[in-house]
Design a protein around this motif. Structure first.
Motif, short mmCIF file in Angstrom:
data_model
loop_
_atom_site.label_atom_id
_atom_site.label_comp_id
_atom_site.label_asym_id
_atom_site.label_seq_id
_atom_site.Cartn_x
_atom_site.Cartn_y
_atom_site.Cartn_z
N PRO A 126 0.74 -1.38 0.15
CA PRO A 126 -0.01 0.11 -0.07
C PRO A 126 0.91 1.40 -0.13
N ASP A 127 2.21 1.31 0.37
CA ASP A 127 2.86 2.29 0.29
C ASP A 127 3.16 2.93 -1.18
N PHE A 128 3.30 1.82 -1.87
CA PHE A 128 3.50 2.41 -3.31
C PHE A 128 2.19 2.63 -4.22
N ARG A 129 2.04 4.18 -4.11
CA ARG A 129 0.74 4.54 -4.88
C ARG A 129 0.84 4.18 -6.51
N VAL A 130 1.84 4.32 -7.13
CA VAL A 130 2.09 3.86 -8.61
C VAL A 130 3.07 3.01 -9.08
N VAL A 131 2.70 1.88 -9.72
CA VAL A 131 3.51 0.90 -9.91
C VAL A 131 3.27 0.76 -11.71
N LEU A 132 4.57 0.85 -12.36
CA LEU A 132 4.54 0.86 -13.77
C LEU A 132 5.23 -0.26 -14.21
N LEU A 133 4.61 -1.21 -15.01
CA LEU A 133 5.10 -2.24 -15.62
C LEU A 133 5.25 -2.23 -17.01
N ASP A 134 6.47 -1.70 -17.30
CA ASP A 134 6.83 -1.32 -18.68
C ASP A 134 7.15 -2.56 -19.40
N GLU A 135 6.58 -2.50 -20.52
CA GLU A 135 6.46 -3.68 -21.69
C GLU A 135 6.21 -4.81 -21.32
N VAL A 136 5.28 -4.90 -19.98
CA VAL A 136 4.89 -6.06 -19.61
C VAL A 136 3.83 -6.78 -20.78
N ASN A 137 3.04 -5.73 -21.61
CA ASN A 137 2.32 -6.31 -22.59
C ASN A 137 3.04 -7.36 -23.67
N ILE A 138 4.23 -6.92 -23.97
CA ILE A 138 5.09 -7.64 -24.87
C ILE A 138 5.38 -9.01 -24.29
N ALA A 139 5.71 -8.91 -22.87
CA ALA A 139 6.13 -10.43 -22.42
C ALA A 139 4.70 -11.43 -22.28
N LEU A 140 3.66 -10.67 -22.30
CA LEU A 140 2.32 -11.42 -22.40
C LEU A 140 2.08 -11.85 -23.62
N LYS A 141 2.43 -11.08 -24.76
CA LYS A 141 2.12 -11.28 -26.12
C LYS A 141 3.09 -12.44 -26.53
N LEU A 142 4.10 -12.49 -26.01
CA LEU A 142 5.10 -13.48 -26.51
C LEU A 142 5.14 -14.68 -25.49
N GLY A 143 4.10 -14.75 -24.55
CA GLY A 143 3.80 -15.94 -23.81
C GLY A 143 4.77 -16.33 -22.73
N TYR A 144 5.61 -15.09 -22.32
CA TYR A 144 6.54 -15.32 -21.20
C TYR A 144 5.94 -15.40 -19.71
N LEU A 145 4.51 -14.73 -19.78
CA LEU A 145 3.79 -14.55 -18.82
C LEU A 145 2.44 -15.42 -18.87
N ASN A 146 1.71 -15.60 -17.58
CA ASN A 146 0.34 -16.12 -17.79
C ASN A 146 -0.60 -15.02 -17.64
N LEU A 147 -1.41 -14.80 -18.52
CA LEU A 147 -2.45 -13.80 -18.51
C LEU A 147 -3.17 -13.69 -16.99
N GLU A 148 -3.54 -14.89 -16.91
CA GLU A 148 -4.53 -15.09 -15.53
C GLU A 148 -3.74 -14.75 -14.42
N ASP A 149 -2.53 -14.95 -14.16
CA ASP A 149 -1.58 -14.79 -13.27
C ASP A 149 -1.59 -13.20 -12.85
N ILE A 150 -1.41 -12.42 -14.14
CA ILE A 150 -1.27 -11.08 -14.17
C ILE A 150 -2.50 -10.39 -13.63
N ILE A 151 -3.80 -10.96 -14.06
CA ILE A 151 -5.09 -10.45 -13.74
C ILE A 151 -5.43 -10.69 -12.08
N LYS A 152 -5.03 -11.79 -11.85
CA LYS A 152 -5.02 -12.05 -10.24
C LYS A 152 -4.16 -11.25 -9.60
N GLY A 153 -3.15 -11.10 -9.90
CA GLY A 153 -1.99 -9.96 -9.30
C GLY A 153 -2.56 -8.64 -8.99
N LEU A 154 -3.26 -8.28 -10.17
CA LEU A 154 -3.78 -6.96 -10.57
C LEU A 154 -4.83 -6.66 -9.37
#
Length: 220
Positions: A142-170
């Protein structure tokens, strides 16, 4: 959304042309009515809400726009975390500039470059997942008011990350905290979940049309 729609209507070519034809008195009355409507909308709006923000599209400016939000947050005294999922093989100039806010900012350039440079899919996946684990710590804090995930969409597009994990994390972020996700090719499910989505449209690019390489101060 209504506020944005009202602004778009006010600044459309048709609206500007109509305003140019009005007398001063007609114009003043029209703007007064518009102000009354706008004030009412603002009065009924939610005062604060933590946002999931997506900057995507083929045009330039996705990270640049996100960094503008980062600077605003820093200016308000908020703590911010930046995790770069692709960049990291080189030292980004923004990291050097933002270092003056070292007491408020955590900056992690964790990528190792573009896929055609690394040529090691297994390692790329490992690096992206490590970056996500690091990001998740800040997203839930809660101390970090803004978190920037730069180019994370590229990692998702390439299949490096699981989309469901990202949604759950958000979903684990505190109610008033914001998360910004950048990169072309944002998946539909992420766009649907986001509160604010901007798509950068490519019209012209100096590399594509003129063969101009990436330049300091423009691309990095």
């Amino acid at each position: 959304m209504e506020v944005n729609k009202d602004w778009e209507e006010c600044t459309s070519d048709a609206a500007v042309a109509e305003a140019a034809r009005l007398t001063d008195e007609q114009y003043n009355k029209k703007m007064q009515r518009r102000k009354e409507v706008q004030d009412k909308r603002i009065e009924n709006a939610i005062s604060e809400k933590g946002l999931i923000i997506v900057n995507t599209g083929n045009g330039k400016g996705k990270t640049t726009a996100a960094l503008g939000m980062v600077i605003r947050a820093l200016g308000h005294g908020y703590k911010v975390a930046i995790i770069q999922f692709i960049k990291g093989a080189w030292e980004p100039a923004e990291k050097k500039v933002l270092s003056v806010w070292s007491d408020q900012l955590e900056f992690h350039a964790m990528g190792e470059g573009f896929t055609w440079e690394t040529q090691d899919r297994e390692r790329d996946i490992m690096v992206a997942q490590a970056a996500w684990e690091k990001a998740l710590v800040y997203i839930k804090n809660p101390d970090f008011r803004v978190v920037l995930l730069d180019e994370v969409n590229i990692a998702l597009k390439l299949g490096y990350l699981n989309l469901e994990d990202i949604i759950k994390g958000l979903e684990q972020k505190p109610d008033l905290n914001h998360v910004i996700l950048t990169g072309r090719g944002a998946p539909k499910q992420l766009i649907e979940r986001a509160d604010l989505v901007t798509e950068m449209t490519l019209v012209k690019h100096p590399f594509r049309e003129q063969g101009v390489k990436a330049q300091p101060g423009i691309e990095f």
